[in-house]
Each structure stands twice: as C-alpha cells, then as structure tokens.
Design an enzyme around this catalytic site. Sequence first.
Site, PDB file in Angstrom:
ATOM      1  N   CYS A 220      44.771  47.857  46.859  1.00 31.98           N
ATOM      2  CA  CYS A 220      46.178  47.786  46.458  1.00 31.98           C
ATOM      3  C   CYS A 220      46.439  46.562  45.594  1.00 31.98           C
ATOM      4  CB  CYS A 220      47.075  47.767  47.690  1.00 31.98           C
ATOM      5  SG  CYS A 220      47.109  49.336  48.585  1.00 31.98           S
ATOM      6  N   CYS A 374      37.928  39.818  35.285  1.00 32.05           N
ATOM      7  CA  CYS A 374      38.920  40.741  35.858  1.00 32.05           C
ATOM      8  C   CYS A 374      39.916  39.897  36.652  1.00 32.05           C
ATOM      9  CB  CYS A 374      38.259  41.812  36.717  1.00 32.05           C
ATOM     10  SG  CYS A 374      37.339  41.175  38.133  1.00 32.05           S
TER      11      CYS A 374
END
Length: 416
Positions: A220, A374
């Site tokens: 999430c 990232c």
Amino acid sequence: MADRGRCERQWAGSPSADPGESTVSLPPLVEPAAELTVDEIRRYSRHLIIPDVGVEGQKRLKNARVLCVGAGGLGSPALMYLAAAGVGTLGIIDFDTVDESNLQRQIIHGVSDVGRSKAESAAASIREINPLVNVEIHNTALDRENVRDIFSRYDLIVDGTDNFATRYMVNDAAVLLGKPYVWGSIYRFDGQASVFWAEHGPCYRCLYPEPPPPGMVPSCAEGGVLGVLCASIGSIQVNEAIKLLAGIGEPLVGRLMVYDALEMSYRKIKVRKDPNCVLCGENPTVTDLLEDYEDFCGAVSVEAQEAVVDATITALELKEWQDAGKDIFLVDVREPAEYEIVRIPGATLIPKGEIISGEALAKLPQDRQIVLHCKSGVRSAEALAALKAAGFRDSVHVQGGVLSWIKQIDPSLPAY
C-alpha cells in the site's frame, strides 16, 4: 500494474478458489459472562433488542478476548467497532509509531498522536469509546518467538497486517494453536475478507499456498489505498468476529468476500480446504513455525539480491556524483503518481514495469552509467536485475531510494 486485490486473485490460481456458495453455521466461540451490569445494559441496548444477539450474545461478547494484529488501516476501524460492540478484552499488537501519512486512513489516531506508539494511541481511543473494555497492549513486533504466547491468550485473532511475511506467520500460528482468525486485505480500491479456521474449513495457505513472486504485488505504501476502503473491510472483519463470538449467522469460513469500491460490487468466492495443504492438509509437512518468514516470502528476488552486490550507492554518493558532474543517467522507476509527489532532481521517470518488460530498454543510453532509484530500494533492485540481464552491466541503484534522499540530502521535500 494491476492492483493488489486483482494481483492476489490472479496469483491464487484456480484449484483453490472458485465461484459458488458454501456456508457453515458454527457454535458460539466463547461462553457467556455471568451477567451484564446496569451500565452495560444501557450502553448495549440496541444489541440486546436484536433477537439473534440478545442478552446471551452480549454476555458472550463481554466474555470474549480478541487480539487485533496491527493498529493501522484495518486495525483502526476494527478496534473501534470491537470496543463499541462491548468485546470484553481487546489486545493490540503493533510496534510502529503514528506518522502523518497514516492519518488519511488510520482513523483511530489523531494529529496529537503523531510520533506516539500506535498501540498506546489506539488504546487511548478505545478507552474514550468504551471505558468498560479491558485493553491489553503489546507494543512489540510480532515474531516467531512471541506469536504463540500472545495468540494463546485470546479466543479470536483479527488480522490487520499489510505484508505477506506476517500474514503467513499469523496463519501458521493460528492453525497450530487451533485458533480462528478473521483476515482482511486492502489495496487502492479493492478489498478482500475471509475467516480462516482449519478446524472447520480452509486456512490461508489453502487459498494462497505460496507467496507471490517478489515485486508482483506492491505494498500500500507503493501503490496507495483509498482511506475509506479500510472502514469497509475493517467493518466486515468486525461483523465476522461478532458472528463467531456469539455463534450467530453464517461466517465467511470457506468463502472469500471480494469488494470493488469503484464498481461498488461485492462477490463471494468459494474456498476449498486443500487436502494437500502443507499446514492443515491430510499429511502436513509444516508442523512448526518457519524459521524465517521474510526469507519465505522474499522481499526481493534472488536475481535482484545478486544484482545489487557491488552495484549499490547511497543518496550521499549520488549527490556527490551530481555535484562532480559525473555523466550519469538517473532513472526513477516509480509510478507517475509518485513522481508527481516528489522527485530527485535530474531524474527521468521510467516505471519499473517498462524496464522489466523490455519496453524501455531502447530509451536508455548506452554511453552513460545508469543509476536507478525508487521509493525505498526494492523496486529499483528488481529493475537493476533486468538491466544487468539486458547488458547494462555498470548500472547501479540507490539504497533507500527517494526516502533516503529526503532524509540525507533535502529534508524540505515531502515524504510519503
């Protein structure tokens, strides 16, 4: 990339899950308490006048001991409604602290709780909701050494975890101890819920025998979640818990409830108990907790682990390279929505999926060293493995990703 709910359904495969109805009625999980006080009768009157609950059912709730694993997105509504319902003893296990990014969905916490232990914050909210509930705090990480002892103190487990390693450990401990647990999962707009109780139906491993390949299902934190989805699935978990404790209705044993918030649709999938399940099957081969659930689930693939060896730099090193004018090509492998939130100066957005598929390889320069990053370093490690396999041998990635850049280089940037 497909969202988590869809990814998990695709990964589950067809042998263990299929459309259809399979319901089961079970006896009450706990015995009733001796009596309800005058205060309790006043407080729970709307329960007491429901024929299926009544005084007897409320006494069972009063006598129940329920543990909620996690006081986050799912744990917040679950704990609040379990407390309001009059569950006598609520256990909370969570080692994390409240962060500002939690407040979008973790409604048991408030602004004044930022930086506070989630378990302590949740306990304080519960006492405000219902001071008649006894709260037990486990301000620690759930692990192989403590899970049996903690679980053994409760009648029912409500699983609000957000990672596969802990999910498998919760399942395995519950099966080995003969405990039922209510499971939920959320991602973006999709949610799932079920009740796993090996004595009466399947366990989590019957549905998902193996964890998904590393990187297939984003967390999430990487992909996001609609805040109100937590309330939808958390409320379903509490509904199932009440049914199990009071012995009413037909709990989701042997059924997977799938919710799509965008389509506003619910559907149920039959989940069979797998006779070949390694844990609860006819001839189990897993008879104890695993030594390392993180290793079993694999945060990153073997290829990624090998790729990052001698090919990892820190955020400080990246800044030094940029200041020195080193000729590098900085690639951000996150998704466009993340790139819009915050970015490292000079980075070009090329999502990981395009690198893994090979679609983006033609965009990459052959005469410059490629540096990948990232959010935290997991996705860039996977992309690095793909690049090295494609011949970009001197490529590297940034350990800790953009979060490390914010922490070490520019704290003025927003973290998420």
